[in-house]
Design a protein around this motif. Structure first.
Motif, PDB file in Angstrom:
ATOM      1  N   ALA A 255       0.853  -1.187   0.000  1.00 22.76           N
ATOM      2  CA  ALA A 255       0.000   0.000   0.000  1.00 22.76           C
ATOM      3  C   ALA A 255       0.892   1.242   0.000  1.00 22.76           C
ATOM      4  O   ALA A 255       1.889   1.315   0.720  1.00 22.76           O
ATOM      5  CB  ALA A 255      -0.916  -0.004   1.214  1.00 22.76           C
ATOM      6  N   LYS A 275      -2.551   4.872  -2.520  1.00 21.47           N
ATOM      7  CA  LYS A 275      -2.929   3.485  -2.874  1.00 21.47           C
ATOM      8  C   LYS A 275      -3.202   2.782  -1.560  1.00 21.47           C
ATOM      9  O   LYS A 275      -2.319   2.620  -0.729  1.00 21.47           O
ATOM     10  CB  LYS A 275      -1.821   2.799  -3.646  1.00 21.47           C
ATOM     11  CG  LYS A 275      -2.137   1.371  -4.050  1.00 21.47           C
ATOM     12  CD  LYS A 275      -1.113   0.866  -5.064  1.00 21.47           C
ATOM     13  CE  LYS A 275      -1.209  -0.644  -5.246  1.00 21.47           C
ATOM     14  NZ  LYS A 275      -0.109  -1.344  -4.630  1.00 21.47           N
ATOM     15  N   SER A 276      -4.444   2.355  -1.343  1.00 23.50           N
ATOM     16  CA  SER A 276      -4.879   1.891  -0.026  1.00 23.50           C
ATOM     17  C   SER A 276      -4.550   0.440   0.252  1.00 23.50           C
ATOM     18  O   SER A 276      -4.498   0.035   1.413  1.00 23.50           O
ATOM     19  CB  SER A 276      -6.389   2.115   0.138  1.00 23.50           C
ATOM     20  OG  SER A 276      -7.107   1.354  -0.828  1.00 23.50           O
ATOM     21  N   GLU A 277      -4.333  -0.347  -0.783  1.00 24.45           N
ATOM     22  CA  GLU A 277      -4.161  -1.782  -0.558  1.00 24.45           C
ATOM     23  C   GLU A 277      -2.934  -2.292  -1.291  1.00 24.45           C
ATOM     24  O   GLU A 277      -2.496  -1.710  -2.287  1.00 24.45           O
ATOM     25  CB  GLU A 277      -5.393  -2.567  -1.043  1.00 24.45           C
ATOM     26  CG  GLU A 277      -6.660  -2.264  -0.281  1.00 24.45           C
ATOM     27  CD  GLU A 277      -7.839  -3.060  -0.820  1.00 24.45           C
ATOM     28  OE1 GLU A 277      -7.696  -3.638  -1.918  1.00 24.45           O
ATOM     29  OE2 GLU A 277      -8.886  -3.104  -0.160  1.00 24.45           O
ATOM     30  N   GLN A 278      -2.410  -3.382  -0.788  1.00 18.24           N
ATOM     31  CA  GLN A 278      -1.341  -4.086  -1.492  1.00 18.24           C
ATOM     32  C   GLN A 278      -1.918  -4.717  -2.756  1.00 18.24           C
ATOM     33  O   GLN A 278      -3.020  -5.230  -2.759  1.00 18.24           O
ATOM     34  CB  GLN A 278      -0.767  -5.175  -0.593  1.00 18.24           C
ATOM     35  CG  GLN A 278       0.238  -6.082  -1.265  1.00 18.24           C
ATOM     36  CD  GLN A 278       0.702  -7.188  -0.351  1.00 18.24           C
ATOM     37  OE1 GLN A 278       0.645  -7.050   0.865  1.00 18.24           O
ATOM     38  NE2 GLN A 278       1.148  -8.288  -0.914  1.00 18.24           N
ATOM     39  N   CYS A 283      -1.476   4.142  -8.177  1.00 16.19           N
ATOM     40  CA  CYS A 283      -1.888   5.211  -7.266  1.00 16.19           C
ATOM     41  C   CYS A 283      -3.043   6.001  -7.885  1.00 16.19           C
ATOM     42  O   CYS A 283      -3.116   6.173  -9.113  1.00 16.19           O
ATOM     43  CB  CYS A 283      -0.712   6.137  -6.969  1.00 16.19           C
ATOM     44  SG  CYS A 283       0.721   5.279  -6.262  1.00 16.19           S
ATOM     45  N   ASN A 298      -0.910   5.661   1.931  1.00 15.69           N
ATOM     46  CA  ASN A 298      -1.918   4.619   1.734  1.00 15.69           C
ATOM     47  C   ASN A 298      -3.309   5.109   2.117  1.00 15.69           C
ATOM     48  O   ASN A 298      -4.265   4.361   2.063  1.00 15.69           O
ATOM     49  CB  ASN A 298      -1.574   3.371   2.536  1.00 15.69           C
ATOM     50  CG  ASN A 298      -1.478   3.643   4.015  1.00 15.69           C
ATOM     51  OD1 ASN A 298      -1.711   4.765   4.470  1.00 15.69           O
ATOM     52  ND2 ASN A 298      -1.133   2.637   4.788  1.00 15.69           N
ATOM     53  N   ASP A 315     -10.849   4.298  -0.034  1.00 11.08           N
ATOM     54  CA  ASP A 315     -11.034   4.912  -1.340  1.00 11.08           C
ATOM     55  C   ASP A 315     -12.259   5.830  -1.391  1.00 11.08           C
ATOM     56  O   ASP A 315     -12.438   6.543  -2.376  1.00 11.08           O
ATOM     57  CB  ASP A 315     -11.208   3.830  -2.413  1.00 11.08           C
ATOM     58  CG  ASP A 315      -9.995   2.917  -2.511  1.00 11.08           C
ATOM     59  OD1 ASP A 315      -9.036   3.153  -1.761  1.00 11.08           O
ATOM     60  OD2 ASP A 315     -10.022   1.973  -3.318  1.00 11.08           O
TER      61      ASP A 315
END
Length: 927
Positions: A255, A275-278, A283, A298, A315
């Motif tokens: 993230a 970017k919030s998640e792996q 982005c 993140n 998001d």
């Protein structure tokens, strides 16, 4: 052919390249004489020269073809192997055609032999090792593709040969001439390797090829910076040509980072993006009402006055609280109020707006308002109203109230400010009092009754007086009297007569409702008087008698239900009692019965064939097919069941073993042990019916759901298995084959111990020791305790050892214990005190518990009751499950011992080569 001509063509020779190569020795690099060792001196001769580019070239030639019985040797200098297992030799040479040489004996050759000799260091001399085939190791007899003559010259041959596996520090090359006219132009020694590469965001190091041309060498990878593992282990296979193949596992950008440089790097999200998640995603700009000025974000924090609810995704846009409800309309009906309102003008960017109603009672003097009493009824509810209306009842008459209608949404709790609300003030109207709650008879004579009652709970004003209505029981005509207080004496009554009495209160708003009718009787004579104190013992006695009657009815109902059981069920229960000591249930071995039918009918219910419906075949067991079906018995709900069948053409021994499993299961009753519904011994085929476990065997279920369960869920599964084994051990039952494949899982993730029907013994004659069932089915020994293998000593302690392996299976999501090691290697390693390492992300406390289950001294292993207690404590203390053991998942752990070198060499599988090399370096771990 002259040597000058040979030298002139050397500049045209190019190396043959297979994959990525690294050279260990190349005679063309020599800037001085090679000075290799020759025998005899009249044999090989070194010739120096230059090519067209004036690069020095060192070659060896021999041409004693006119002399018979040639045996000329040439040996290179010592070549360090640098740890590689297999090397390649590229030879460039020319050979003269024997037919083009006049007047030579028949011993002329057009071939030569290539040998090598391994040594730990450069110790070779002119006479050692001896100049013969042994101790040298022959690689091959080298023959040219083309030989040359004086008429056709310049025939240069290139041959590549390989040999291995090598085990010492280095080696020598040796060339044997048996009577050829040839020139060795160059010799290059190299090995193949897979170069450093990046695949799926994981870096794999440079890796040499294996000992065989067909070997696959495993290379473990590591995620590139700012990437995290998606699936493990991270592996690539290096083949014999130095090419990578068969990637296993992968990484993705963490993230706050996105893929870059053709998916070989993870770069930070620039300011203003996140970017919030792996994962593989890129982005994104910050959502509305949020911002970030940092790199690698993140999450974009919300701007002042805006929030995200706990259930909102990172998001989602930031939102705010709604404005106040609009257009509140109130309607007063005596002591009840109805409120309606319109939606707020601003919803804060959300659609989850609900409403709270706050009721406040105010003083008429204009003083402060306080919260309403709890007896005020708010319908449908006070808080979280989805509707935009409410009704309030049981308010006090002639009282001023203030009502706040708050609008709240999912982020209102994040705001410290009071929710926006609309206010409406009302005053309730006149209202009659509520009903008088209770009327009591205080004293009775032959012509009078003294009555008392409690005031109404809601008088709604000043009570002016009470009206008492009474009439003889069964008569319609009533009399009324009034009283100023909450008691009255009614006179002029008939002696020994029952009367029905009711009371109501009156205010300026009128009469309230009558109390419930109460029946009282006057006395037969004027002297005896009955008081409330006289009636108390009767009241208490009546209540006690009623309570006793209720209990008696419950007991009778239970007894009746039990009597409704069928006669066979009662007989089944009574027979078991003879084996049960009061308070203790002990397992009975069904194979002690001479007649297996007697045993199965002792411990299992016989089911009528009409009750069972087979729907489909779902597998194959040792005795026959396993089916899914339905069981519908009289008085019971239809249920899904598993049905085991005994295949046709069975022997009497097979039938005995098949029914023996049912006789064992029928003795168990525990939520973590598979439940036997019953047997069908009078049908064809013979059937065993058990409860149906929707998710099947635990090992395959975990492999299909790799990584989908939390540590807490996995520990919960382990706790269920341990609880079932605790129950079995307390019944003095030893399972002997506890493994994840023999644990079943239902739709609620409840694990149940199964597989009770196999008779096992150790096959002493097998080169791969396993337990063999009576029907020949082999069971791997990697779940079995050492003393059970060596001495056939099966106890609850050996089941604890097996449970430790099951723990490892569960925490590794169904990976095979000891991977691809052979059973013999497993036995050797365990005997030398090596234990399985912790699986990836395994909490330290769980691996410590595994090691305790694998203690060599069986009396020191924990009991199943202790294991259940330990897992219960871990589930209550979730923090203890967050400490993870930092250990390489490919290493076996050593517990007080070393593994002899000859045993390490016996582990020959490619997948465990690195493992075996590390075993000798592993530090001992104290348990």
């Amino acid at each position: 052919m002259t040597m000058d001509y040979l030298l002139s063509i050397c500049s045209l020779l190019l190396p043959v390249v297979f994959g990525v190569e690294e050279t260990l020795m190349d005679s063309k690099w020599a800037t001085t004489e090679l000075a290799w060792t020759t025998y005899p001196e009249s044999g090989w001769e070194e010739v120096s020269g230059y090519d067209d580019n004036m690069n020095p070239i060192r070659t060896y030639q021999v041409c004693n073809v006119k002399e018979p019985n040639q045996n000329n040797w040439l040996r290179s200098d010592f070549i360090p192997r640098k740890g590689v297992l297999r090397v390649y030799v590229e030879l460039k040479f020319s050979v003269r055609d024997c037919a083009s040489i006049p007047n030579i004996p028949g011993s002329c050759k057009e071939t030569f032999n290539l040998f090598y000799y391994e040594a730990e260091k450069d110790t070779a001399t002119v006479s050692s090792p001896p100049w013969r085939e042994n101790p040298y190791v022959k690689v091959d007899t080298i023959a040219p593709d083309e030989s040359f003559s004086l008429l056709v010259s310049g025939r240069v041959n290139t041959k590549v040969r390989s040999f291995g596996p090598l085990s010492k520090e280095g080696f020598y090359l040796a060339f044997q001439d048996l009577g050829a006219c040839m020139s060795l132009i160059s010799a290059r020694v190299f090995f193949k390797k897979c170069s450093t590469t990046i695949a799926s965001f994981a870096v794999f190091p440079e890796t040499a090829t294996g000992a065989e041309a067909t070997s696959l060498v495993i290379a473990s990878g590591a995620c590139v910076p700012n990437a995290a593992e998606v699936s493990v282990p991270l592996k690539l296979y290096c083949n014999g040509d130095g090419e990578w193949m068969v990637p296993v596992g992968s990484c993705t950008c963490m993230a706050g980072f996105e893929p870059a440089m053709k998916d070989t790097q993870c770069q930070a999200c620039p300011p203003g993006t996140f970017k919030s998640e792996q994962g593989q995603g890129f982005c994104s700009p910050c959502p509305p009402n949020s911002r970030t000025s940092a790199r690698a974000s993140n999450l974009c924090p919300c701007q002042n006055g805006y929030y995200r609810a706990d259930s909102d995704s990172p998001d989602s846009a930031c939102t705010t609280v709604p404005s106040a409800p609009r257009n509140v309309i109130s309607s007063v009906n005596e002591t009840s109020v109805s409120l309606e309102w319109a939606e707020p003008k601003e919803l804060g960017g959300r659609r989850d707006v609900v409403y709270n109603v706050v009721c406040k009672k105010c003083l008429h003097s204009g003083g402060a308002c306080s919260r309403c009493d709890s007896n005020v009824d708010v319908s449908p509810r006070r808080l979280g109203l989805a509707e935009r209306w409410t009704a309030l009842r049981n308010l006090q008459a002639h009282t001023r109230y203030s009502f706040e209608i708050q609008a709240v949404n999912g982020v209102s709790a994040k705001s410290l400010a009071t929710p926006n609300y609309a206010t409406v003030n009302i005053t309730t109207n006149q209202a009659a009092p509520s009903a008088v709650p209770t009327v009591l008879l205080m004293r009775a004579t032959a012509g009078t009754m003294s009555l008392s009652w409690l005031p109404p709970e809601q008088p709604n004003g000043v009570i002016l007086d009470y009206e008492i209505k009474y009439h003889e029981k069964g008569e319609a005509f009533s009399h009324t009297v009034t009283a100023q207080h909450s008691s009255a004496r009614v006179e002029g009554l008939k002696a020994g007569t029952a009367y029905t009495v009711q009371v109501r209160a009156r205010t300026v708003a009128g009469y309230g409702r009558y109390s419930f009718p109460a029946e009282f009787s006057t006395n037969e004579h004027s002297d005896p008087e009955r008081s409330v104190q006289d009636q108390l013992p009767l009241i208490v006695g009546s209540a006690t008698a009623g309570f006793v009657v209720i209990i008696a009815l419950v007991v009778i109902s239970v007894v009746c239900l039990r009597k409704q059981r069928t006669g066979s069920e009662l007989e089944y229960t009574e027979k078991l009692q003879q084996y049960v000591t009061p308070g203790v249930k002990v397992y009975i071995d069904p194979f002690t019965y001479e007649d297996p039918n007697e045993a199965v009918h002792e411990f299992a219910r016989e089911i009528d064939i009409s009750c069972v419906k087979i729907e489909e075949v779902i597998g194959a067991g040792e005795f026959g097919e396993v089916c899914r079906g339905r069981l519908k018995q009289p008085g019971r709900k239809e249920a899904a069941v598993a049905i085991k069948t005994l295949k046709a053409g069975y022997t009497e021994r097979q039938r005995r073993d098949f029914l023996g499993e049912a006789s064992i299961m029928g003795q168990f009753d525990h939520p973590n042990v598979i439940h036997l519904e019953g047997v069908l011994t009078r049908s064809c085929p013979v059937l065993i019916v058990t409860e149906f476990m929707e998710n099947g065997a635990l090992d395959s279920f975990l492999r299909m759901n790799d990584g989908r369960f939390t540590v807490t869920q996995l520990v919960g599964m382990l706790r269920g298995i341990a609880s079932g084994m605790k129950y079995l051990s307390e019944m003095n039952y030893v399972h002997r084959d506890l493994a994840a494949r023999n644990v079943l899982v239902n739709s609620n993730l409840v694990c149940k111990v199964s597989d009770f029907g196999l008779s096992r013994f150790l096959d002493d004659n097998s080169s791969d020791p396993t337990y063999t069932s009576s029907l020949g089915g082999k069971i791997p020994i990697r779940w079995t305790a050492p003393e059970a293998i060596a001495f056939r000593k099966f106890t609850s302690a050996s089941d604890v050892w097996s449970y430790g392996i099951v723990m490892w299976e569960v925490m590794s999501f169904g990976e095979r214990p000891y991977w691809d090691m052979s059973n013999q290697d497993v036995m050797n390693a365990v005997e030398q005190d090596y234990r399985l390492p912790p699986p990836m992300d395994c909490p330290t406390v769980l691996h410590q518990l595994m090691l305790e289950c694998w203690l060599k001294e069986r009396n020191q292993r924990p009991k199943f009751a202790q294991i259940v207690s330990t897992l219960d404590k871990l589930l209550r203390n979730a923090a203890s499950l967050k400490v993870v053991t930092n250990s390489h998942s490919g290493d076996l752990l050593q517990v007080g011992g070393t593994l002899p070198g000859h045993q390490r060499k016996s582990l020959t599988l490619a997948d465990t080569q690195d493992l075996r090399q590390q075993m000798s370096q592993t530090l001992p771990i104290r348990v």
